[in-house]
Design an enzyme around this catalytic site. Structure first.
Site, PDB file in Angstrom:
ATOM      1  N   GLY A  10       0.837  -1.206   0.000  1.00  0.00           N
ATOM      2  CA  GLY A  10       0.000   0.000   0.000  1.00  0.00           C
ATOM      3  C   GLY A  10       0.861   1.240   0.000  1.00  0.00           C
ATOM      4  O   GLY A  10       1.986   1.245  -0.490  1.00  0.00           O
ATOM      5  N   LEU A 159       6.321   8.669   7.814  1.00  0.00           N
ATOM      6  CA  LEU A 159       6.215   9.482   6.603  1.00  0.00           C
ATOM      7  C   LEU A 159       4.806  10.053   6.460  1.00  0.00           C
ATOM      8  O   LEU A 159       3.836   9.472   6.956  1.00  0.00           O
ATOM      9  CB  LEU A 159       6.581   8.676   5.356  1.00  0.00           C
ATOM     10  CG  LEU A 159       5.688   7.519   4.903  1.00  0.00           C
ATOM     11  CD1 LEU A 159       4.430   7.959   4.199  1.00  0.00           C
ATOM     12  CD2 LEU A 159       6.481   6.614   3.997  1.00  0.00           C
ATOM     13  N   LYS A 216       4.281   5.808  18.159  1.00  0.00           N
ATOM     14  CA  LYS A 216       3.659   6.074  16.863  1.00  0.00           C
ATOM     15  C   LYS A 216       2.247   6.645  17.050  1.00  0.00           C
ATOM     16  O   LYS A 216       1.875   7.646  16.436  1.00  0.00           O
ATOM     17  CB  LYS A 216       3.609   4.775  16.033  1.00  0.00           C
ATOM     18  CG  LYS A 216       2.832   4.880  14.749  1.00  0.00           C
ATOM     19  CD  LYS A 216       3.433   5.869  13.765  1.00  0.00           C
ATOM     20  CE  LYS A 216       2.413   6.289  12.743  1.00  0.00           C
ATOM     21  NZ  LYS A 216       2.891   7.259  11.788  1.00  0.00           N
ATOM     22  N   ASN A 220       1.035  10.755  16.189  1.00  0.00           N
ATOM     23  CA  ASN A 220      -0.126  11.162  15.388  1.00  0.00           C
ATOM     24  C   ASN A 220      -1.147  11.924  16.227  1.00  0.00           C
ATOM     25  O   ASN A 220      -1.751  12.886  15.763  1.00  0.00           O
ATOM     26  CB  ASN A 220      -0.776   9.940  14.726  1.00  0.00           C
ATOM     27  CG  ASN A 220      -0.104   9.608  13.402  1.00  0.00           C
ATOM     28  OD1 ASN A 220       0.800  10.316  12.963  1.00  0.00           O
ATOM     29  ND2 ASN A 220      -0.536   8.536  12.757  1.00  0.00           N
ATOM     30  N   PHE A 222      -0.555  13.812  18.816  1.00  0.00           N
ATOM     31  CA  PHE A 222      -0.059  15.179  19.070  1.00  0.00           C
ATOM     32  C   PHE A 222      -0.196  16.057  17.829  1.00  0.00           C
ATOM     33  O   PHE A 222      -0.559  17.226  17.929  1.00  0.00           O
ATOM     34  CB  PHE A 222       1.420  15.148  19.527  1.00  0.00           C
ATOM     35  CG  PHE A 222       1.569  15.044  21.020  1.00  0.00           C
ATOM     36  CD1 PHE A 222       1.025  13.985  21.723  1.00  0.00           C
ATOM     37  CD2 PHE A 222       2.250  16.017  21.726  1.00  0.00           C
ATOM     38  CE1 PHE A 222       1.149  13.883  23.103  1.00  0.00           C
ATOM     39  CE2 PHE A 222       2.382  15.933  23.103  1.00  0.00           C
ATOM     40  CZ  PHE A 222       1.836  14.868  23.797  1.00  0.00           C
ATOM     41  N   CYS A 272      -5.081   7.877   8.844  1.00  0.00           N
ATOM     42  CA  CYS A 272      -4.489   7.500  10.133  1.00  0.00           C
ATOM     43  C   CYS A 272      -4.848   8.335  11.350  1.00  0.00           C
ATOM     44  O   CYS A 272      -4.996   7.763  12.428  1.00  0.00           O
ATOM     45  CB  CYS A 272      -2.980   7.440   9.979  1.00  0.00           C
ATOM     46  SG  CYS A 272      -2.506   6.109   8.855  1.00  0.00           S
TER      47      CYS A 272
END
Ligand code: NAD
Ligand code: UGA
Length: 459
Positions: A10, A159, A216, A220, A222, A272
């Protein structure tokens, strides 16, 4: 030549592996997927994702030390290191629906690795996963009676789409979590060596497994929190004649706050942010921390409010009805420089306006195909038009929903003259020169700034 396999071709698997392969010519990389069409596209000149600069890197590495395949089992058997970058969407059913991560794809992969392995391997979690997932993965993999040992590492990907190549070439950091055992640390060192081919060592952070998995989700959360914070203030700006761009610049000058992720917008999208925050919320609830869960849930609630507020503002500004009115939506992608429309605010606004029976025309330079498929049955009620000039012809309003630089360059005078009057422009990205648009004749509604309209003075 060490064999590296990536399961999941993906956005993440497909964009990270070519770049790693370009820096590690002595390793052989294979990217596999169950989706045959996707693999065929990776093997063609028409890559399945639009990511600036990626085509060139794929062209340089493909057929040399980078291969795409659907023969998952064979490549599992041959691999020394396996990256797992399958999707981990939010569960839509059963326990934790709407919050917890749906780990079915991930678990299937773990079992498939186990079934097809004839040698010990390092298995790397590249997908974003709930904290302590590696424990379950270890249990599944090491439940074998073949005498094989699997070392599970966490190496989350940071990324962002649209800048994936730059982010991979020069990452702020690479994070690798492993067990604090001898074999765990040996595996961590192996991955560190690989990344050290092009990334300075001081940017490669190593932690325990759980810190890596959790970091991780927290990163995201924050990032999204900053957008929700500035968007919440944009609503207050609209009531007080303060200007969100000025407020944003003023606070960003404080080095402790910093300048990134303070662009007010119609809302954050992407596959996400929402999913990872809801996952964090679920974990907090699971561990008996309801106050912490509520705190983070508000970041998502604020985003939904911002999207709904934008669409509602369009309706009220256009004399409380958009039924039957042609409205041109500029942008479908969740941000510029990607064809990804997952959780795109543009689609949320589109749905809200369709609910109001507006006649929607959508335009986007790269994301129309995905928009059409994500809208499902609603797509039948939308006109897709690649040319923004044609999209806005006879429209009552334009809404800027993706910050494509192309939209800045358009001839808005020409557009204005082709529209129904009074002509409205709602800028959900504060992308355009609002004063100039107003002078052209538009009634302009930015985010977090007073509208520039002749109509207000009439009321
Ligand atoms: P994606 O949906 O684009 O790709 C996942 C791929 O995995 C799909 O092509 C799917 O067919 C494949 N797959 C699923 N099950 C499989 C199986 N059993 N065997 C082989 N292939 C299988 O998802 P993505 O955007 O690449 O995200 C993957 C993971 O990376 C997610 O956990 C996501 O949270 C995380 N992530 C995504 C981004 C991003 O920018 N998209 C950035 C960082 C992290
Ligand atoms: C985000 C993170 O930035 C990555 O570090 C992470 O790896 C990735 O999620 C992930 O885990 O999937 P991405 O979603 O691709 O990357 O793009 P962002 O640049 O973060 O933008 C997300 C959304 O926020 C977009 O809709 C964007 O338009 C919006 N945004 C961003 C704003 O509204 N304001 C801002 O100031 C910044």
């Amino acid at each position: 030549m060490p064999n590296i396999l990536c399961i999941g071709a993906g956005y993440v698997g497909g964009s990270t592996m070519p770049i790693i392969a370009s820096h590690c010519p002595e390793h052989r990389f294979v990217v596999v997927d169950i989706n045959e069409a996707r693999i065929a596209a990776w093997q063609s000149d028409q890559l399945p994702i639009y990511e600036p600069g990626l085509d060139e890197i794929v062209r340089q590495t493909r057929g040399k030390n980078l291969f795409f395949s659907t023969e998952i089992n064979r490549h599992i058997a041959e691999a020394d290191i396996i990256f797992v970058s399958v999707n981990t969407p939010t569960k839509t059913f059963g326990q934790g629906a709407g919050r917890a991560a749906d780990l079915q794809y991930w678990e299937k992969t773990a079992r498939q690795i186990l079934e097809n392995s004839t040698s010990s391997k390092i298995v790397v979690e590249k997908s974003t996963l709930p904290v302590r997932t590696a424990e379950a993965m270890e249990r599944i993999l090491n439940s074998n009676n073949k005498g094989l040992h699997f070392e599970v590492l966490s190496n989350p990907e940071f990324l962002a789409e649209g800048t994936a190549v730059r982010d991979m070439q020069k990452p702020d950091r690479v994070l690798i979590g492993g067990r604090e055992t001898e074999s765990g640390q040996k595996a961590v060192e192996r991955l560190v060596e690989m990344y050290a081919q092009w990334i300075p060592r001081d940017r490669i952070l190593t932690t325990n497994l759980w810190s890596s998995e959790l970091s991780k989700l927290v990163a995201n959360a924050f990032l999204a929190q900053r957008i929700s914070s500035i968007n919440s203030i944009s609503a207050l700006c609209e009531k007080t004649e303060a200007n969100i761009n000025e407020v944003s610049a003023a606070i960003a000058h404080d080095e402790r706050i910093g300048r990134y992720f303070l662009r007010a917008s119609v809302g954050f999208g992407g596959s996400c942010f929402k999913k990872d925050i809801m996952n964090l919320v679920y974990l907090c609830e699971h561990y008996g921390l309801p106050e912490v869960a509520k705190y983070w849930e508000q970041v998502v609630a604020m985003n939904e409010y911002q999207e709904a507020r934008f669409a509602a503002n369009m309706v009220t500004s256009m004399f409380n009805t958009v039924a039957g009115k042609r409205i041109a939506l500029f942008g479908a992608a969740f941000k510029a420089n990607t064809n990804d429309t997952r959780e795109s605010p543009a689609l949320e606004v589109c749905r809200a306006l369709l609910e109001e029976q507006a006649d929607i025309v959508m335009t986007d330079p790269h994301a129309m195909e995905n928009a059409c498929s994500d809208l499902g049955e609603l797509a039948e009620r939308v006109t897709f038009e690649i040319d923004p000039y044609a999209a806005s012809r006879n429209a009552h309003a334009i809404a800027i929903l993706t910050e494509w630089p192309q939209y800045v360059e358009l001839d808005y005078e020409r557009i204005y003259h082709s529209m129904v009057k009074p002509a409205f422009l709602f800028d959900g990205r504060n992308l355009l020169n609002h004063k100039k648009l107003y002078e052209t004749g538009f009634n302009v509604y930015p985010i977090g700034k007073p509208p520039l309209t002749r109509l207000l003075h009439m009321s």
